[in-house]
Design a protein around this motif. Sequence first.
Motif, PDB file in Angstrom:
ATOM      1  N   ARG A 125     -63.769 -49.419 -53.949  1.00  0.00           N
ATOM      2  CA  ARG A 125     -63.883 -50.799 -53.491  1.00  0.00           C
ATOM      3  C   ARG A 125     -64.744 -50.873 -52.230  1.00  0.00           C
ATOM      4  NH1 ARG A 125     -58.661 -54.330 -51.721  1.00  0.00           N
ATOM      5  NH2 ARG A 125     -58.761 -52.840 -49.983  1.00  0.00           N
ATOM      6  N   PRO A 126     -65.938 -51.486 -52.301  1.00  0.00           N
ATOM      7  CA  PRO A 126     -66.811 -51.569 -51.130  1.00  0.00           C
ATOM      8  C   PRO A 126     -66.219 -52.468 -50.054  1.00  0.00           C
ATOM      9  CG  PRO A 126     -67.664 -52.941 -52.899  1.00  0.00           C
ATOM     10  CD  PRO A 126     -66.501 -52.179 -53.473  1.00  0.00           C
ATOM     11  N   LEU A 127     -66.455 -52.074 -48.777  1.00  0.00           N
ATOM     12  CA  LEU A 127     -65.995 -52.859 -47.633  1.00  0.00           C
ATOM     13  C   LEU A 127     -67.165 -53.380 -46.811  1.00  0.00           C
ATOM     14  CD1 LEU A 127     -63.081 -50.489 -46.531  1.00  0.00           C
ATOM     15  CD2 LEU A 127     -62.924 -52.539 -47.964  1.00  0.00           C
ATOM     16  N   THR A 128     -68.126 -52.514 -46.509  1.00  0.00           N
ATOM     17  CA  THR A 128     -69.359 -52.932 -45.844  1.00  0.00           C
ATOM     18  C   THR A 128     -70.532 -52.207 -46.477  1.00  0.00           C
ATOM     19  OG1 THR A 128     -69.243 -51.205 -44.134  1.00  0.00           O
ATOM     20  CG2 THR A 128     -68.174 -53.312 -43.650  1.00  0.00           C
TER      21      THR A 128
ATOM     22  N   GLU B 264     -81.706 -67.455 -50.031  1.00  0.00           N
ATOM     23  CA  GLU B 264     -80.829 -67.643 -51.181  1.00  0.00           C
ATOM     24  C   GLU B 264     -79.875 -66.466 -51.390  1.00  0.00           C
ATOM     25  OE1 GLU B 264     -84.942 -66.483 -52.945  1.00  0.00           O
ATOM     26  OE2 GLU B 264     -84.146 -67.665 -51.269  1.00  0.00           O
ATOM     27  N   ARG B 265     -80.212 -65.308 -50.812  1.00  0.00           N
ATOM     28  CA  ARG B 265     -79.325 -64.146 -50.948  1.00  0.00           C
ATOM     29  C   ARG B 265     -78.298 -64.069 -49.822  1.00  0.00           C
ATOM     30  NH1 ARG B 265     -83.097 -59.063 -52.905  1.00  0.00           N
ATOM     31  NH2 ARG B 265     -83.930 -60.028 -54.817  1.00  0.00           N
ATOM     32  N   GLN B 266     -78.328 -65.024 -48.886  1.00  0.00           N
ATOM     33  CA  GLN B 266     -77.345 -65.062 -47.810  1.00  0.00           C
ATOM     34  C   GLN B 266     -76.123 -65.894 -48.184  1.00  0.00           C
ATOM     35  OE1 GLN B 266     -79.018 -65.920 -43.921  1.00  0.00           O
ATOM     36  NE2 GLN B 266     -80.979 -65.006 -44.488  1.00  0.00           N
ATOM     37  N   LYS B 267     -76.151 -66.525 -49.342  1.00  0.00           N
ATOM     38  CA  LYS B 267     -75.023 -67.336 -49.787  1.00  0.00           C
ATOM     39  C   LYS B 267     -73.868 -66.433 -50.217  1.00  0.00           C
ATOM     40  CE  LYS B 267     -78.107 -70.999 -51.448  1.00  0.00           C
ATOM     41  NZ  LYS B 267     -78.552 -71.778 -52.628  1.00  0.00           N
ATOM     42  N   PRO B 268     -72.618 -66.855 -49.988  1.00  0.00           N
ATOM     43  CA  PRO B 268     -71.471 -66.025 -50.364  1.00  0.00           C
ATOM     44  C   PRO B 268     -71.398 -65.815 -51.880  1.00  0.00           C
ATOM     45  CG  PRO B 268     -70.758 -68.210 -49.671  1.00  0.00           C
ATOM     46  CD  PRO B 268     -72.213 -68.119 -49.345  1.00  0.00           C
ATOM     47  N   ILE B 269     -70.952 -64.627 -52.260  1.00  0.00           N
ATOM     48  CA  ILE B 269     -70.773 -64.257 -53.658  1.00  0.00           C
ATOM     49  C   ILE B 269     -69.294 -64.041 -53.912  1.00  0.00           C
ATOM     50  CG2 ILE B 269     -71.219 -62.474 -55.399  1.00  0.00           C
ATOM     51  CD1 ILE B 269     -73.880 -61.937 -54.033  1.00  0.00           C
TER      52      ILE B 269
ATOM     53  N   ARG C 240     -59.900 -60.240 -48.905  1.00  0.00           N
ATOM     54  CA  ARG C 240     -58.868 -61.261 -48.719  1.00  0.00           C
ATOM     55  C   ARG C 240     -59.351 -62.623 -49.184  1.00  0.00           C
ATOM     56  NH1 ARG C 240     -55.941 -60.001 -42.852  1.00  0.00           N
ATOM     57  NH2 ARG C 240     -55.109 -57.925 -43.435  1.00  0.00           N
ATOM     58  N   SER C 241     -60.578 -62.947 -48.823  1.00  0.00           N
ATOM     59  CA  SER C 241     -61.142 -64.229 -49.263  1.00  0.00           C
ATOM     60  C   SER C 241     -61.875 -64.120 -50.589  1.00  0.00           C
ATOM     61  CB  SER C 241     -62.109 -64.769 -48.199  1.00  0.00           C
ATOM     62  OG  SER C 241     -63.252 -63.922 -48.078  1.00  0.00           O
ATOM     63  N   GLN C 242     -61.989 -62.876 -51.122  1.00  0.00           N
ATOM     64  CA  GLN C 242     -62.667 -62.619 -52.395  1.00  0.00           C
ATOM     65  C   GLN C 242     -64.135 -63.059 -52.370  1.00  0.00           C
ATOM     66  OE1 GLN C 242     -60.930 -61.330 -55.642  1.00  0.00           O
ATOM     67  NE2 GLN C 242     -60.101 -60.438 -53.780  1.00  0.00           N
ATOM     68  N   THR C 243     -64.795 -62.797 -51.220  1.00  0.00           N
ATOM     69  CA  THR C 243     -66.215 -63.142 -51.110  1.00  0.00           C
ATOM     70  C   THR C 243     -66.976 -62.002 -50.427  1.00  0.00           C
ATOM     71  OG1 THR C 243     -65.883 -64.281 -48.994  1.00  0.00           O
ATOM     72  CG2 THR C 243     -65.824 -65.633 -50.996  1.00  0.00           C
ATOM     73  N   ALA C 244     -68.252 -61.905 -50.745  1.00  0.00           N
ATOM     74  CA  ALA C 244     -69.163 -60.971 -50.082  1.00  0.00           C
ATOM     75  C   ALA C 244     -70.355 -61.759 -49.571  1.00  0.00           C
ATOM     76  CB  ALA C 244     -69.620 -59.885 -51.051  1.00  0.00           C
ATOM     77  N   ARG C 245     -70.873 -61.337 -48.406  1.00  0.00           N
ATOM     78  CA  ARG C 245     -71.990 -62.070 -47.815  1.00  0.00           C
ATOM     79  C   ARG C 245     -72.882 -61.124 -47.022  1.00  0.00           C
ATOM     80  NH1 ARG C 245     -71.255 -68.144 -45.577  1.00  0.00           N
ATOM     81  NH2 ARG C 245     -73.472 -68.690 -45.506  1.00  0.00           N
ATOM     82  N   TRP C 246     -74.206 -61.395 -47.060  1.00  0.00           N
ATOM     83  CA  TRP C 246     -75.193 -60.559 -46.373  1.00  0.00           C
ATOM     84  C   TRP C 246     -75.936 -61.367 -45.322  1.00  0.00           C
ATOM     85  CZ3 TRP C 246     -73.205 -59.264 -50.855  1.00  0.00           C
ATOM     86  CH2 TRP C 246     -73.023 -57.902 -51.132  1.00  0.00           C
ATOM     87  N   GLN C 247     -76.384 -60.662 -44.277  1.00  0.00           N
ATOM     88  CA  GLN C 247     -77.207 -61.280 -43.248  1.00  0.00           C
ATOM     89  C   GLN C 247     -78.268 -60.279 -42.808  1.00  0.00           C
ATOM     90  OE1 GLN C 247     -74.641 -62.210 -39.966  1.00  0.00           O
ATOM     91  NE2 GLN C 247     -74.136 -60.074 -39.538  1.00  0.00           N
TER      92      GLN C 247
END
Length: 244
Positions: A96-99, A133-138, A120-127
Amino acid sequence: MPHSLMTRARPRFSALIVAAAMACSLPAQALEPFIAHYQVFNGGKEMGDATMQVVRNDARRWRVDLGIHGTSGLMGLAGVNAEQSTVFDQVGDLYRPLTQGTVKKALFTRRQTIGIYDWRSQTARWQGDIKEERQKPIGLQSGDMSGLLINLAVIRDAQPGKTLQYRFVDNGRVRPHEYVVSSDTEGVKVGDMSFSAMRVNRVQSGNEETVIWVVDGVPTPVRILQRENGQDTYDLRLVEYKGA
C-alpha cells in the motif's frame, strides 16, 4: 530517495545461480530488503546505469527506490538523471503506497513531484512540477499501487500462464495494468550467465509494450524492456543484486 547512484561493482552471480536452480512451484517469498544494479540500454546501445533497492524504514514502513543515471551517449551529454521513490506498508498481501516522489534532472532543468496517498480519506494527490489536470485528487481503491510497487508485485505474483491485473495510481494518473505471464520459461542472459526466466508482457495503450523477465527466487526483475512501435527503447539488464 537516494542522493546519487552507487558505482556499479563487478557482477556477483552466486545468488542468481542458486535462484535459477530453484523450482518455479515454490511459494512467493516474503518481502526482504535488497539492492540491485542494472545496465541501461537505449536502442541497443549502453547509455548508463541504474540502481533499484528496497529498504525497511521502520517496523511498519518500507521504501522502494529506482535511480537512473546517464553516463554515455545523449543521456550522458545531457546529464540526464531520474530518481523515483515510494514509501509503503503492507496490509495483508497488499503493498500500500503512502508517499511517492519523482525527481528528473537534465543539464539545465530539474523537475520534482510529490504525491500523498491518504488512505483515511481514500484520495491521492500530487503537487510540484506537474500539469494542472494531474494535481486533482484521485479516488483510491484497495490494491492501488505506484509503478515501482507494481514491479514488486509482478515478481511476487508471476506464475506460468497467469494473468495479473493491477490498478496503477502514480504521478497524477490512474489506469489499469494487465500483465500476461508466458506459459513456458525462456533463456535470458545476465552478464556471462544464462537463466530460465518467466516472460511477463504488458501491452499498453497504442503501440507501447513493457516486458519484465522474472527468475524464481530473485527479488528484482532480471530485465525490464520498454518498446514502442516494435522497437526497443529503454532496456534495464541486471548485473548484480544482493540482500541489503
